[in-house]
Design a protein around this motif. Structure first.
Motif, PDB file in Angstrom:
ATOM      1  N   TYR A  52       0.831  -1.195   0.000  1.00  0.00           N
ATOM      2  CA  TYR A  52       0.000   0.000   0.000  1.00  0.00           C
ATOM      3  C   TYR A  52       0.870   1.250   0.000  1.00  0.00           C
ATOM      4  O   TYR A  52       2.046   1.204   0.333  1.00  0.00           O
ATOM      5  N   THR A  53       0.264   2.360  -0.372  1.00  0.00           N
ATOM      6  CA  THR A  53       0.928   3.655  -0.298  1.00  0.00           C
ATOM      7  C   THR A  53       0.197   4.499   0.733  1.00  0.00           C
ATOM      8  O   THR A  53      -0.931   4.169   1.129  1.00  0.00           O
ATOM      9  N   LYS A  54       0.792   5.604   1.125  1.00  0.00           N
ATOM     10  CA  LYS A  54       0.120   6.473   2.101  1.00  0.00           C
ATOM     11  C   LYS A  54      -1.190   7.025   1.541  1.00  0.00           C
ATOM     12  O   LYS A  54      -2.123   7.283   2.280  1.00  0.00           O
ATOM     13  N   ASN A  55      -1.280   7.153   0.233  1.00  0.00           N
ATOM     14  CA  ASN A  55      -2.514   7.658  -0.384  1.00  0.00           C
ATOM     15  C   ASN A  55      -3.627   6.614  -0.432  1.00  0.00           C
ATOM     16  O   ASN A  55      -4.780   6.957  -0.709  1.00  0.00           O
ATOM     17  N   SER A  56      -3.297   5.344  -0.186  1.00  0.00           N
ATOM     18  CA  SER A  56      -4.330   4.302  -0.216  1.00  0.00           C
ATOM     19  C   SER A  56      -4.939   4.047   1.166  1.00  0.00           C
ATOM     20  O   SER A  56      -5.829   3.219   1.294  1.00  0.00           O
ATOM     21  N   ASP A  58      -7.373   4.902   4.155  1.00  0.00           N
ATOM     22  CA  ASP A  58      -8.648   5.616   4.271  1.00  0.00           C
ATOM     23  C   ASP A  58      -8.799   6.350   5.599  1.00  0.00           C
ATOM     24  O   ASP A  58      -9.400   7.416   5.665  1.00  0.00           O
TER      25      ASP A  58
END
Length: 64
Positions: A52-56, A58
């Motif tokens: 995962y990335t920090k943008n994924s 929630d």
């Protein structure tokens, strides 16, 4: 799918956890000082391991 990243640094140890509805991944480390550096390193490790990335993420949860 909700992805929740939790951070806790309220005691002598600090921990991070990532929940993604199929599994929970976590890391903890006992430190007397430098919680911020330890938290960032553990966050990077979990994101790398899960792909995962920090943008994924929630939701970001943290202890006070």
């Amino acid at each position: 799918m909700k992805r929740i990243f939790a951070i806790d640094s309220t005691s002598e140890s600090c921990s991070v956890a990532l929940y993604d509805e199929s599994a929970t991944y976590s890391r903890s480390h006992a430190v007397s000082r430098g919680h911020g550096d330890a938290i960032l390193q553990m966050m990077r490790q979990l994101l790398h391991e899960t792909g995962y990335t920090k943008n994924s993420i929630d939701v970001l949860a943290f202890g006070r």
